[in-house]
Design a protein around this motif. Sequence first.
Motif, mmCIF file in Angstrom:
data_model
loop_
_atom_site.group_PDB
_atom_site.id
_atom_site.type_symbol
_atom_site.label_atom_id
_atom_site.label_comp_id
_atom_site.label_asym_id
_atom_site.label_seq_id
_atom_site.Cartn_x
_atom_site.Cartn_y
_atom_site.Cartn_z
ATOM 1 N N ILE A 387 4.111 8.523 4.540
ATOM 2 C CA ILE A 387 3.510 9.141 5.714
ATOM 3 C C ILE A 387 3.223 8.051 6.738
ATOM 4 N N THR A 388 3.720 8.220 7.961
ATOM 5 C CA THR A 388 3.537 7.232 9.013
ATOM 6 C C THR A 388 2.812 7.861 10.198
ATOM 7 N N GLY A 389 2.183 7.019 10.998
ATOM 8 C CA GLY A 389 1.449 7.485 12.177
ATOM 9 C C GLY A 389 0.308 6.543 12.479
ATOM 10 N N GLU A 390 -0.205 6.633 13.684
ATOM 11 C CA GLU A 390 -1.299 5.771 14.092
ATOM 12 C C GLU A 390 -2.552 6.047 13.266
ATOM 13 N N SER A 391 -3.488 5.133 13.355
ATOM 14 C CA SER A 391 -4.755 5.304 12.643
ATOM 15 C C SER A 391 -5.507 6.494 13.216
ATOM 16 N N GLU A 462 -2.465 2.509 3.882
ATOM 17 C CA GLU A 462 -2.235 1.212 4.532
ATOM 18 C C GLU A 462 -1.400 0.302 3.633
ATOM 19 N N ILE A 463 -0.296 0.831 3.146
ATOM 20 C CA ILE A 463 0.572 0.068 2.238
ATOM 21 C C ILE A 463 1.162 -1.155 2.924
ATOM 22 N N GLY A 464 1.241 -1.124 4.253
ATOM 23 C CA GLY A 464 1.805 -2.262 4.970
ATOM 24 C C GLY A 464 0.955 -3.504 4.901
ATOM 25 N N ASP A 465 -0.313 -3.390 4.476
ATOM 26 C CA ASP A 465 -1.204 -4.544 4.379
ATOM 27 C C ASP A 465 -1.234 -5.143 2.980
ATOM 28 N N ASP A 495 2.369 8.601 -15.823
ATOM 29 C CA ASP A 495 3.168 9.587 -15.087
ATOM 30 C C ASP A 495 2.448 9.864 -13.775
ATOM 31 N N VAL A 496 2.854 9.172 -12.728
ATOM 32 C CA VAL A 496 2.144 9.203 -11.449
ATOM 33 C C VAL A 496 3.136 9.491 -10.327
ATOM 34 N N ARG A 497 2.744 10.383 -9.412
ATOM 35 C CA ARG A 497 3.489 10.591 -8.174
ATOM 36 C C ARG A 497 2.799 9.781 -7.087
ATOM 37 N N VAL A 498 3.540 8.887 -6.474
ATOM 38 C CA VAL A 498 2.971 7.978 -5.473
ATOM 39 C C VAL A 498 3.277 8.490 -4.073
ATOM 40 N N VAL A 499 2.234 8.579 -3.259
ATOM 41 C CA VAL A 499 2.372 8.878 -1.834
ATOM 42 C C VAL A 499 1.784 7.698 -1.079
ATOM 43 N N ALA A 500 2.572 7.107 -0.192
ATOM 44 C CA ALA A 500 2.121 5.943 0.573
ATOM 45 C C ALA A 500 1.969 6.320 2.040
ATOM 46 N N ALA A 501 1.106 5.586 2.742
ATOM 47 C CA ALA A 501 0.891 5.829 4.167
ATOM 48 C C ALA A 501 0.670 4.499 4.864
ATOM 49 N N THR A 502 1.026 4.453 6.138
ATOM 50 C CA THR A 502 0.843 3.229 6.922
ATOM 51 C C THR A 502 0.804 3.564 8.395
ATOM 52 N N ASN A 503 0.092 2.735 9.168
ATOM 53 C CA ASN A 503 0.109 2.855 10.619
ATOM 54 C C ASN A 503 0.941 1.752 11.258
ATOM 55 N N ARG A 504 1.679 1.026 10.423
ATOM 56 C CA ARG A 504 2.533 -0.057 10.902
ATOM 57 C C ARG A 504 3.998 0.327 10.721
ATOM 58 N N SER A 505 4.879 -0.373 11.416
ATOM 59 C CA SER A 505 6.308 -0.125 11.290
ATOM 60 C C SER A 505 6.852 -0.949 10.131
ATOM 61 N N LEU A 506 7.065 -0.289 9.005
ATOM 62 C CA LEU A 506 7.575 -1.011 7.839
ATOM 63 C C LEU A 506 8.987 -1.527 8.079
ATOM 64 N N GLN A 507 9.764 -0.823 8.899
ATOM 65 C CA GLN A 507 11.111 -1.298 9.202
ATOM 66 C C GLN A 507 11.068 -2.641 9.910
ATOM 67 N N GLU A 508 10.169 -2.786 10.885
ATOM 68 C CA GLU A 508 10.038 -4.073 11.565
ATOM 69 C C GLU A 508 9.535 -5.143 10.605
ATOM 70 N N THR A 514 8.190 -9.659 5.986
ATOM 71 C CA THR A 514 6.812 -9.532 5.504
ATOM 72 C C THR A 514 6.624 -8.333 4.580
ATOM 73 N N PHE A 515 7.644 -7.523 4.417
ATOM 74 C CA PHE A 515 7.577 -6.400 3.478
ATOM 75 C C PHE A 515 8.916 -6.319 2.756
ATOM 76 N N ARG A 516 8.848 -6.121 1.447
ATOM 77 C CA ARG A 516 10.062 -6.139 0.632
ATOM 78 C C ARG A 516 10.966 -4.951 0.986
ATOM 79 N N ARG A 517 12.225 -5.262 1.180
ATOM 80 C CA ARG A 517 13.183 -4.219 1.518
ATOM 81 C C ARG A 517 13.349 -3.226 0.369
#
Length: 692
Positions: A387-391, A462-465, A495-508, A514-517
Amino acid sequence: MRSPLLDRAAASVAALHVAEETGFYGVDRPGVAWDWMKQTGQAPAGADWVRPQVAEAWARCVDDHALPPGAEFAPRQRRSETGSLELDAWRRNSLDGVAGRLSALVYDLRTLLDETNVALLLADPAGVVVQLLDSGSRITASGAQMGRIGADWSEASLGNNGVGTASLLREPIAFDGKEHFNGALHRFATAGCPVSAPDGSVCAILGMISDRRDTAKLALGFLEIARRLLEASLFDRLAADGYLLRLHAVGEAAPRFAGEGRVFIAADGVIRGADHAAVEALGSTFSALVGQRAATALGVDPPALIAAHESARVIALSVSHDARPIAAEVHRCPKRESEATAPRRGAGRADAAPCGIGAEGDWSDSVLEAALRKASGLQERNIPILITGESGVGKDYLVRRLHAGGPRKDRPLVAINCAAIPRELIESELFGYEGGSFTGARAKGKAGKFVEADKGILFLDEIGDMAADLQATLLRVLDSNEVVPIGSSKPIRVDVRVVAATNRSLQEMVQKGTFRRDLYYRLNGVQLWLPPLRERPDRLALLAQLFRLESEALGSTDDLRFSDEVWRNFFKHPWPGNIREARNVLRSCIAVAKGPVIEIDDLPIDFMQELDFDQRVNDSEAQDVSLVEGVIESETGFDLSDWEARAVRHALASSKGNIAKAARSLGITRATLYHKMARYGLRSDRRIVSKR
């Protein structure tokens, strides 16, 4: 091996294609025609140098609109002493259902908008911008100025452009570069497409602006698709408590018209709406159909419709002008439950929302519903969600809704903010530890978040941090579904379903290293994007709903409502804190309200300061852009140092005085930039701007 003859032939074809676009011998035909118009003050006659649509538009700009040829000018801002015209236009679009449906449409087409580098505009039928979507830093500051809410894009104000000319001609159109009469638009491609209501009237203009001048045709194709989707959605909204006719041509090998025509007849036998395909099939017009009795216009009355629906029989429509008959399937459309059962609000409570909101029963968040539909079934298939989007846009609320409506709703939902926990502790928080494994550890150890979320959902906010070394450990856990607590050598199966979120551009961040491909692709199975509040066409409806929820939560029994001036400020505000900020503002208004009507004086001081500051920044940007980007073609004698000084001024203006950002845009170090600023007598006017 390819023949040289084929290569020469291919080159010749490519050259002819270029000649079609720009003229033979590399001549920019629209550019030459525009320069001639600038010198003579007259629009060129004929279509030797520009397309007929361009020549006709330029003639209108000179003869009908009395605009100055060869000039650059910004659009007028429509204002009214008695009220805000842009807010009134938004209200009309809310009543027509355009604003909310456009929010869902933009959500669904977000990826395409990102890839094509465009801004999407929503204007009223007169060409006044009521919403600018998805521009930000991807369009230059001058483009953002032209897209400001309330900007008059009509042809009489801005010259020919996609939005204004589509508003005037009531047909889709696009212009590229110097095909625009206004020199300020030469850096852009613009396109516009009218959106028709089921009664045939134009209810809005959908437009696009791009700083890539080769995208005019692509933008027009995109808008045609978006228009069809919007019009279909508006028709579906109309079809309630009546009969829907789906038209088909009969007695032919091929259909007479493109697509399936639809006509809606209300329970009283009056035609309330039709789509373009139906009007084309019937060889009629909207005015000759909508508002007429079906027995007169189509030769069918309510009893015939009831019988056809109950017997599932196809009926033939009477089309006197054409011997070829038109068949129609009849479907009964029941009255919507919300319309039949929704209680009527009191006068005071209804005024809490701007006109048009709350008139159709309970409001629903189209953006959130679109995200939930997109995520439907993903959790059962173990597809990771990012999930992406501003804070402050509501990423955590979306996760709670996903959990509540998913297959693991009876299992735990465990959330952890990767930015709020110190780097030294986050590993033990995620994976747990054995007793006595480090100084200060509990004697009995601690189960980590992965173990706590077993059989449930783990929300990594905030997975980007997350630190780089922990990213590798997280990737291993996601791949193996095993956790090894700190101080232990025994893996624990989870057995876990992971949902991640960030307000940063992980692609950049991936591009910068700075983030593993591999972790990015592991988390990004499906991406759900939540738009910022300022970019939502239905933001006032959302604020009205939040106001009702906050009033109930605070136990307020007063019938509070906002004045029109407050709604205008809500409409124009940048909302840097998004929904989180909106909730705080609304709570404050409820607590300090001195009467039944909440006025400007009841709004928080810092909230009004943000609005005033944003207005000053926009005005300053417009001045900077006009000074730095405005090219005076008559200038002569510029040397290299003059152009270098201009480049430095432009970088400082574009970055709002941010030295590091300006230096990066110029490709030099900050020390070198400071040296050049001292040489040319420039200074940094650094403004602390709220993140938007």
